[in-house]
Write a protein that holds these residues in place. Structure first.
Motif, PDB file in Angstrom:
ATOM      1  N   ARG A 193       2.586   1.718  -3.365  1.00 23.98           N
ATOM      2  CA  ARG A 193       1.634   2.122  -4.410  1.00 23.98           C
ATOM      3  C   ARG A 193       1.374   3.626  -4.329  1.00 23.98           C
ATOM      4  NH1 ARG A 193      -2.429  -1.267  -3.151  1.00 23.98           N
ATOM      5  NH2 ARG A 193      -1.671  -3.102  -4.210  1.00 23.98           N
ATOM      6  N   GLN A 194       1.346   4.150  -3.084  1.00 22.78           N
ATOM      7  CA  GLN A 194       1.014   5.574  -2.896  1.00 22.78           C
ATOM      8  C   GLN A 194       2.241   6.489  -2.967  1.00 22.78           C
ATOM      9  OE1 GLN A 194      -0.809   5.253   0.912  1.00 22.78           O
ATOM     10  NE2 GLN A 194      -2.762   4.526   0.108  1.00 22.78           N
TER      11      GLN A 194
ATOM     12  N   HIS B  54       4.553  -1.540  -9.674  1.00 21.82           N
ATOM     13  CA  HIS B  54       3.484  -2.282 -10.357  1.00 21.82           C
ATOM     14  C   HIS B  54       3.461  -3.718  -9.838  1.00 21.82           C
ATOM     15  CE1 HIS B  54       2.687   0.931 -13.200  1.00 21.82           C
ATOM     16  NE2 HIS B  54       3.995   1.116 -13.209  1.00 21.82           N
TER      17      HIS B  54
ATOM     18  N   THR C  72       0.849  -1.213   0.000  1.00 27.77           N
ATOM     19  CA  THR C  72       0.000   0.000   0.000  1.00 27.77           C
ATOM     20  C   THR C  72       0.877   1.253   0.000  1.00 27.77           C
ATOM     21  OG1 THR C  72      -1.616  -1.236   1.256  1.00 27.77           O
ATOM     22  CG2 THR C  72      -1.901   1.140   1.224  1.00 27.77           C
TER      23      THR C  72
ATOM     24  N   GLY D 105      -6.735  -5.878  -9.369  1.00 32.69           N
ATOM     25  CA  GLY D 105      -5.463  -5.414  -9.950  1.00 32.69           C
ATOM     26  C   GLY D 105      -5.126  -6.125 -11.257  1.00 32.69           C
TER      27      GLY D 105
END
Ligand SMILES: Cc1cc2nc3c(=O)[nH]c(=O)nc-3n(C[C@H](O)[C@H](O)[C@H](O)COP(=O)(O)OP(=O)(O)OC[C@H]3O[C@@H](n4cnc5c(N)ncnc54)[C@H](O)[C@@H]3O)c2cc1C
Ligand code: FES
Length: 285
Positions: free
Chosen positions: A172-173, A180, A169, A192
């Motif tokens: 990703r942020q 990816h 998480t 996803g």
């Protein structure tokens, strides 16, 4: 004994004599993998390079090699991600906070982080390969200004086998990493990407062949196909690192269990340059 002699003695002893380390945290990550946080009682750091491993010993049961999955830039404690496959790892899964185990190491050669400084980095990790990769990922994120662009591709067999969900998480942020993720076999809840990890190469911008260093960690079958993708982008072989897991016993070049051709993986690896590994066909086929 001078201070230098005393330090050398301690370093040599840590190769052969397990040091007591206390479990300070346990997190069940999946049905098969547990994340252990460990610290030496005397407060000393493990002092490892990303990519190195330790020998974990459980009194009366045995020893097994496990990669360190946290970065030396976070020296208060170190972390190990352990998959339950047999006797020693089953005992490791029974550990609770406060238990004490033996640690030899750090052992082997990790990533030459000085060579990576100033470069664009692409890390491609598959399955449990994300464990040793995480040590380097954390290092790069903690020392972000020392690196150029940072791309991270991670492939897992299924959503339930994904490791380090909290980190996923964060990555990703984060604007600091172009991250990816894909799974081979999606379930109904999965929103996803799906497909093998090489399908993620289409998400990458054009890589600069002279400025990019690539790190590949995963099962041999993944390694073969990822290398093809990387070479197709004109990245030279000398800029490709990979980490190789062989069966090991002693971890210090004595027993010969890890030998491939004339190389002891425990001493010269587990991190190798692709050029070295290509000569060791047995290792990657
Ligand atoms: C450098 C290095 C780093 C490693 N890092 C990690 C890590 O971060 N996390 C982790 O969970 N595991 C890691 N491993 C694998 C781990 O060492 C083995 O899973 C462990 O030794 C198994 O011990 P056991 O007594 O539980 O199982 P055993 O009873 O010895 O074996 C049980 C089953 O596991 C298989 N097995 C044993 N060793 C290996 C191995 N090296 N590779 C693949 N299959 C094996 C056996 O064939 C058998 O089927 C690493 C191995 C090496 C060499
Ligand atoms: S594990 Fe014993 S020589 Fe490498």
């Amino acid at each position: 004994m001078t201070t230098a002699e005393s330090l050398e003695h301690q370093t040599r002893a840590s190769l052969y004599i397990p040091s007591p380390a206390r479990v300070i945290g346990v997190q069940q990550m999946t049905d098969l993998e547990v994340l252990l946080q460990l610290a030496f009682d005397n407060g000393r750091p493990l002092d490892h390079e990303p990519g190195q491993f330790v020998q974990v010993s459980i009194l009366g049961v045995g020893e097994c090699p496990i990669s360190v999955c946290s970065s030396p830039t976070r020296p208060d404690h170190f972390e190990l991600c352990v998959r339950r496959v047999g006797e020693v790892t089953t005992h490791i899964h029974k550990l609770e906070e406060g238990d004490v185990i033996g640690i030899r190491g750090p052992l082997g050669h990790g990533f030459d982080v000085a060579e990576l400084h100033g470069k664009d980095i692409l890390i491609v990790a598959g399955g449990l390969g994300i464990a040793p990769a995480r040590s380097l990922i954390q290092y790069i994120l903690d020392e972000r200004e020392r690196f150029g662009a940072f791309h991270l591709l991670y492939g897992s067999r299924s959503p339930s086998e994904l490791l380090y969900r909290e980190d996923l998480t964060l990555w990703r942020q984060s604007p600091d990493v172009n991250f990816h993720l894909t799974v081979d076999r999606p379930d109904e809840q999965w929103r996803g990407k799906s497909g093998v990890v090489t399908t993620l190469f289409k998400e990458l911008p054009q890589l600069n062949p002279t400025e990019t260093m690539v790190v590949i960690i995963g099962p041999p079958v993944m390694f073969k196909f990822v290398v093809l993708e990387v070479l197709a982008r004109r990245i030279p072989q000398k800029s490709i690192y990979c980490s190789l897991e062989r069966r090991m016993k002693c971890g210090v070049g004595i027993c010969g269990h890890c030998q491939v051709n004339n190389i002891y993986v425990c001493l010269e690896g587990p991190v190798f340059k692709y050029g070295q590994l290509k000569a060791l066909r047995e290792a990657i086929e």
